[in-house]
Design a protein around this motif. Structure first.
Motif, PDB file in Angstrom:
ATOM      1  N   ARG A   1      39.631  32.776  31.612  1.00  0.00           N
ATOM      2  CA  ARG A   1      38.403  33.559  31.244  1.00  0.00           C
ATOM      3  C   ARG A   1      37.133  33.459  32.295  1.00  0.00           C
ATOM      4  O   ARG A   1      36.530  34.240  32.360  1.00  0.00           O
ATOM      5  CB  ARG A   1      37.823  32.972  29.710  1.00  0.00           C
ATOM      6  CG  ARG A   1      38.831  33.352  28.648  1.00  0.00           C
ATOM      7  CD  ARG A   1      38.100  33.686  27.584  1.00  0.00           C
ATOM      8  NE  ARG A   1      39.051  34.080  26.424  1.00  0.00           N
ATOM      9  CZ  ARG A   1      39.166  35.416  25.963  1.00  0.00           C
ATOM     10  NH1 ARG A   1      38.323  36.387  26.537  1.00  0.00           N
ATOM     11  NH2 ARG A   1      39.906  35.610  25.098  1.00  0.00           N
ATOM     12  N   THR A   2      37.239  32.367  32.940  1.00  0.00           N
ATOM     13  CA  THR A   2      36.104  32.223  33.894  1.00  0.00           C
ATOM     14  C   THR A   2      36.385  32.924  34.947  1.00  0.00           C
ATOM     15  O   THR A   2      35.385  33.568  35.605  1.00  0.00           O
ATOM     16  CB  THR A   2      35.948  30.732  34.179  1.00  0.00           C
ATOM     17  OG1 THR A   2      35.696  29.849  32.900  1.00  0.00           O
ATOM     18  CG2 THR A   2      34.830  30.172  35.116  1.00  0.00           C
ATOM     19  N   LEU A   3      37.401  33.016  35.565  1.00  0.00           N
ATOM     20  CA  LEU A   3      37.871  33.786  36.788  1.00  0.00           C
ATOM     21  C   LEU A   3      37.882  35.152  36.413  1.00  0.00           C
ATOM     22  O   LEU A   3      37.170  36.111  37.262  1.00  0.00           O
ATOM     23  CB  LEU A   3      39.457  33.316  36.959  1.00  0.00           C
ATOM     24  CG  LEU A   3      39.496  32.042  37.757  1.00  0.00           C
ATOM     25  CD1 LEU A   3      40.982  31.755  37.944  1.00  0.00           C
ATOM     26  CD2 LEU A   3      38.717  31.682  38.938  1.00  0.00           C
ATOM     27  N   THR A   4      38.111  35.724  35.312  1.00  0.00           N
ATOM     28  CA  THR A   4      37.961  37.038  34.762  1.00  0.00           C
ATOM     29  C   THR A   4      36.426  37.419  34.781  1.00  0.00           C
ATOM     30  O   THR A   4      36.131  38.491  35.164  1.00  0.00           O
ATOM     31  CB  THR A   4      38.531  37.368  33.489  1.00  0.00           C
ATOM     32  OG1 THR A   4      39.890  36.878  33.594  1.00  0.00           O
ATOM     33  CG2 THR A   4      38.278  38.869  32.922  1.00  0.00           C
ATOM     34  N   ALA A   5      35.709  36.415  34.322  1.00  0.00           N
ATOM     35  CA  ALA A   5      34.391  36.813  34.274  1.00  0.00           C
ATOM     36  C   ALA A   5      33.493  36.941  35.632  1.00  0.00           C
ATOM     37  O   ALA A   5      32.882  37.787  35.840  1.00  0.00           O
ATOM     38  CB  ALA A   5      33.596  35.608  33.660  1.00  0.00           C
ATOM     39  N   LEU A   6      34.133  36.132  36.480  1.00  0.00           N
ATOM     40  CA  LEU A   6      33.445  36.277  37.935  1.00  0.00           C
ATOM     41  C   LEU A   6      34.050  37.844  38.501  1.00  0.00           C
ATOM     42  O   LEU A   6      33.391  38.173  39.303  1.00  0.00           O
ATOM     43  CB  LEU A   6      33.953  35.135  38.813  1.00  0.00           C
ATOM     44  CG  LEU A   6      33.564  33.634  38.618  1.00  0.00           C
ATOM     45  CD1 LEU A   6      34.161  32.583  39.227  1.00  0.00           C
ATOM     46  CD2 LEU A   6      32.016  33.456  38.815  1.00  0.00           C
ATOM     47  N   ARG A   7      35.226  37.801  38.266  1.00  0.00           N
ATOM     48  CA  ARG A   7      35.678  39.296  38.780  1.00  0.00           C
ATOM     49  C   ARG A   7      35.013  40.450  38.132  1.00  0.00           C
ATOM     50  O   ARG A   7      34.471  41.157  38.827  1.00  0.00           O
ATOM     51  CB  ARG A   7      37.281  39.428  38.189  1.00  0.00           C
ATOM     52  CG  ARG A   7      37.990  40.535  39.320  1.00  0.00           C
ATOM     53  CD  ARG A   7      39.552  40.443  39.075  1.00  0.00           C
ATOM     54  NE  ARG A   7      40.080  39.163  38.884  1.00  0.00           N
ATOM     55  CZ  ARG A   7      40.739  38.625  38.087  1.00  0.00           C
ATOM     56  NH1 ARG A   7      40.574  38.924  36.832  1.00  0.00           N
ATOM     57  NH2 ARG A   7      41.328  37.290  38.158  1.00  0.00           N
ATOM     58  N   CYS A   8      34.513  40.255  36.852  1.00  0.00           N
ATOM     59  CA  CYS A   8      33.869  41.388  36.205  1.00  0.00           C
ATOM     60  C   CYS A   8      32.460  41.464  36.860  1.00  0.00           C
ATOM     61  O   CYS A   8      31.736  42.454  36.989  1.00  0.00           O
ATOM     62  CB  CYS A   8      33.433  41.301  34.761  1.00  0.00           C
ATOM     63  SG  CYS A   8      35.214  41.336  33.854  1.00  0.00           S
ATOM     64  N   ILE A   9      31.869  40.223  37.100  1.00  0.00           N
ATOM     65  CA  ILE A   9      30.535  40.295  37.859  1.00  0.00           C
ATOM     66  C   ILE A   9      30.496  40.928  39.155  1.00  0.00           C
ATOM     67  O   ILE A   9      29.591  41.515  39.274  1.00  0.00           O
ATOM     68  CB  ILE A   9      30.006  38.510  37.981  1.00  0.00           C
ATOM     69  CG1 ILE A   9      29.616  38.292  36.415  1.00  0.00           C
ATOM     70  CG2 ILE A   9      28.696  38.748  38.971  1.00  0.00           C
ATOM     71  CD1 ILE A   9      29.219  36.582  36.363  1.00  0.00           C
ATOM     72  N   THR A  10      31.442  40.665  39.969  1.00  0.00           N
ATOM     73  CA  THR A  10      31.436  41.331  41.124  1.00  0.00           C
ATOM     74  C   THR A  10      31.768  42.706  41.143  1.00  0.00           C
ATOM     75  O   THR A  10      31.386  43.304  42.033  1.00  0.00           O
ATOM     76  CB  THR A  10      32.496  40.421  42.333  1.00  0.00           C
ATOM     77  OG1 THR A  10      33.972  40.777  41.416  1.00  0.00           O
ATOM     78  CG2 THR A  10      32.390  39.110  42.421  1.00  0.00           C
TER      79      THR A  10
ATOM     80  N   ALA B   1      31.751  40.464  31.546  1.00  0.00           N
ATOM     81  CA  ALA B   1      31.473  38.909  32.080  1.00  0.00           C
ATOM     82  C   ALA B   1      30.967  38.083  30.964  1.00  0.00           C
ATOM     83  O   ALA B   1      31.634  36.987  30.893  1.00  0.00           O
ATOM     84  CB  ALA B   1      30.921  39.026  33.336  1.00  0.00           C
ATOM     85  N   PHE B   2      30.103  38.481  30.308  1.00  0.00           N
ATOM     86  CA  PHE B   2      29.416  37.746  29.250  1.00  0.00           C
ATOM     87  C   PHE B   2      30.248  37.192  28.179  1.00  0.00           C
ATOM     88  O   PHE B   2      30.221  36.282  27.711  1.00  0.00           O
ATOM     89  CB  PHE B   2      27.979  38.458  28.831  1.00  0.00           C
ATOM     90  CG  PHE B   2      27.435  37.436  27.588  1.00  0.00           C
ATOM     91  CD1 PHE B   2      26.540  36.489  27.792  1.00  0.00           C
ATOM     92  CD2 PHE B   2      27.492  37.947  26.476  1.00  0.00           C
ATOM     93  CE1 PHE B   2      26.010  35.659  26.755  1.00  0.00           C
ATOM     94  CE2 PHE B   2      26.990  37.269  25.153  1.00  0.00           C
ATOM     95  CZ  PHE B   2      26.109  36.258  25.692  1.00  0.00           C
ATOM     96  N   LEU B   3      31.008  38.398  27.850  1.00  0.00           N
ATOM     97  CA  LEU B   3      31.985  37.972  26.805  1.00  0.00           C
ATOM     98  C   LEU B   3      32.887  36.846  27.062  1.00  0.00           C
ATOM     99  O   LEU B   3      33.128  36.023  26.250  1.00  0.00           O
ATOM    100  CB  LEU B   3      32.739  39.289  26.198  1.00  0.00           C
ATOM    101  CG  LEU B   3      31.714  40.468  25.712  1.00  0.00           C
ATOM    102  CD1 LEU B   3      32.383  41.541  25.409  1.00  0.00           C
ATOM    103  CD2 LEU B   3      31.125  39.839  24.229  1.00  0.00           C
ATOM    104  N   HIS B   4      33.409  37.113  28.255  1.00  0.00           N
ATOM    105  CA  HIS B   4      34.351  35.966  28.852  1.00  0.00           C
ATOM    106  C   HIS B   4      33.813  34.765  28.924  1.00  0.00           C
ATOM    107  O   HIS B   4      34.433  33.697  28.376  1.00  0.00           O
ATOM    108  CB  HIS B   4      34.884  36.487  30.034  1.00  0.00           C
ATOM    109  CG  HIS B   4      35.972  37.730  29.996  1.00  0.00           C
ATOM    110  ND1 HIS B   4      37.352  37.679  29.367  1.00  0.00           N
ATOM    111  CD2 HIS B   4      35.916  38.975  30.261  1.00  0.00           C
ATOM    112  CE1 HIS B   4      37.860  38.546  29.204  1.00  0.00           C
ATOM    113  NE2 HIS B   4      37.098  39.592  29.836  1.00  0.00           N
ATOM    114  N   LEU B   5      32.561  34.734  29.330  1.00  0.00           N
ATOM    115  CA  LEU B   5      31.796  33.388  29.509  1.00  0.00           C
ATOM    116  C   LEU B   5      31.574  32.592  28.048  1.00  0.00           C
ATOM    117  O   LEU B   5      31.680  31.516  27.961  1.00  0.00           O
ATOM    118  CB  LEU B   5      30.672  33.458  30.150  1.00  0.00           C
ATOM    119  CG  LEU B   5      30.805  33.810  31.779  1.00  0.00           C
ATOM    120  CD1 LEU B   5      29.466  33.995  32.524  1.00  0.00           C
ATOM    121  CD2 LEU B   5      31.767  32.563  32.516  1.00  0.00           C
TER     122      LEU B   5
END
Length: 78
Positions: free
Chosen positions: A10-19, A26-30
Motif C-alpha cells: 500500500r505504501t509503495l502504491t501510494a508513492l506511485r500514485c503521488i508521482t 494515494a491518501f486512501l492507500h496511506l
C-alpha cells in the motif's frame, strides 16, 4: 520475486500514485497502511483512538519526511 507485506504494498502504491499526480488514491492507500500499522501498536484501542494516537506519536517524523527535514512542528494537536 519479492514477497511484500500488505502495508508495504500500500505504501509503495501510494508513492506511485503521488508521482502520477493521483493524490486522492494515494491518501486512501496511506490511510489504510496507517490503520493497519496502528492496530499493531494499539491492539486494544478503538479505531479512532488508535489511529489518532498513532498519528500523534509519529507526527513529527511524518512532517520531517514530508518536508525533507526542513519543517518541524511542535506542540500541535490533531
Amino acid at each position: 520475486m519479492q514477497h511484500r507485506s500488505g502495508i508495504q504494498k500500500r505504501t509503495l502504491t501510494a508513492l506511485r500514485c503521488i508521482t502520477n499526480g493521483d493524490l486522492e488514491e494515494a491518501f486512501l492507500h496511506l490511510a489504510t497502511a496507517i490503520d493497519s500499522t496502528s492496530k499493531r501498536h494499539y491492539p486494544g484501542a478503538g479505531n479512532r483512538k488508535r489511529y489518532c494516537d498513532y498519528l500523534h506519536k509519529h507526527q513529527e517524523d511524518m512532517f520531517w519526511i514530508a518536508t525533507s527535514g526542513t519543517l518541524v512542528v511542535l506542540l500541535s494537536r490533531w
